[in-house]
Design a protein around this motif. Structure first.
Motif, PDB file in Angstrom:
ATOM      1  N   ALA A 154      -6.722  -2.322  -1.677  1.00 42.07           N
ATOM      2  CA  ALA A 154      -6.572  -3.325  -0.628  1.00 42.07           C
ATOM      3  C   ALA A 154      -6.081  -2.674   0.657  1.00 42.07           C
ATOM      4  O   ALA A 154      -5.201  -1.803   0.636  1.00 42.07           O
ATOM      5  CB  ALA A 154      -5.600  -4.403  -1.079  1.00 42.07           C
ATOM      6  N   LEU A 155      -6.656  -3.084   1.772  1.00 38.31           N
ATOM      7  CA  LEU A 155      -6.252  -2.532   3.063  1.00 38.31           C
ATOM      8  C   LEU A 155      -4.959  -3.173   3.539  1.00 38.31           C
ATOM      9  O   LEU A 155      -4.700  -4.339   3.290  1.00 38.31           O
ATOM     10  CB  LEU A 155      -7.361  -2.759   4.093  1.00 38.31           C
ATOM     11  CG  LEU A 155      -8.683  -2.042   3.829  1.00 38.31           C
ATOM     12  CD1 LEU A 155      -9.715  -2.452   4.855  1.00 38.31           C
ATOM     13  CD2 LEU A 155      -8.475  -0.535   3.865  1.00 38.31           C
ATOM     14  N   ARG A 156      -4.161  -2.390   4.248  1.00 37.35           N
ATOM     15  CA  ARG A 156      -2.910  -2.876   4.785  1.00 37.35           C
ATOM     16  C   ARG A 156      -3.180  -3.671   6.054  1.00 37.35           C
ATOM     17  O   ARG A 156      -3.951  -3.242   6.916  1.00 37.35           O
ATOM     18  CB  ARG A 156      -2.019  -1.671   5.108  1.00 37.35           C
ATOM     19  CG  ARG A 156      -0.572  -1.933   5.034  1.00 37.35           C
ATOM     20  CD  ARG A 156       0.192  -0.655   5.233  1.00 37.35           C
ATOM     21  NE  ARG A 156      -0.442   0.205   6.237  1.00 37.35           N
ATOM     22  CZ  ARG A 156       0.209   0.816   7.218  1.00 37.35           C
ATOM     23  NH1 ARG A 156       1.499   0.674   7.316  1.00 37.35           N
ATOM     24  NH2 ARG A 156      -0.419   1.574   8.073  1.00 37.35           N
TER      25      ARG A 156
END
Length: 64
Positions: free
Chosen positions: A47-49
């Motif tokens: 998951a991207l921040r």
């Protein structure tokens, strides 16, 4: 009687075409369960921040 026979023949001529269209439309739906048999080897991306820059750009680019 001729009208009934003509309508019956017209319907019988349309049946193979309708069956072919039905098979072509149903083939992808029927193929999906076969493709889902090996779901254990799926690799997912991390998951991207979220950095919150999108909201700042949205507010700063508003006209008004």
């Amino acid at each position: 009687m001729t009208r009934i026979a003509a309508n019956t023949l017209k319907t019988l001529r349309l049946l193979p075409r309708a069956a072919l269209i039905l098979v072509l439309l149903a083939a992808p739906v029927l193929a999906v369960p076969m493709m889902r048999t090996n779901t254990g080897s799926t690799i997912e991306a991390p998951a991207l921040r979220k950095s919150g820059v999108g909201f700042v750009l949205l507010v700063s680019l508003q006209r008004g």
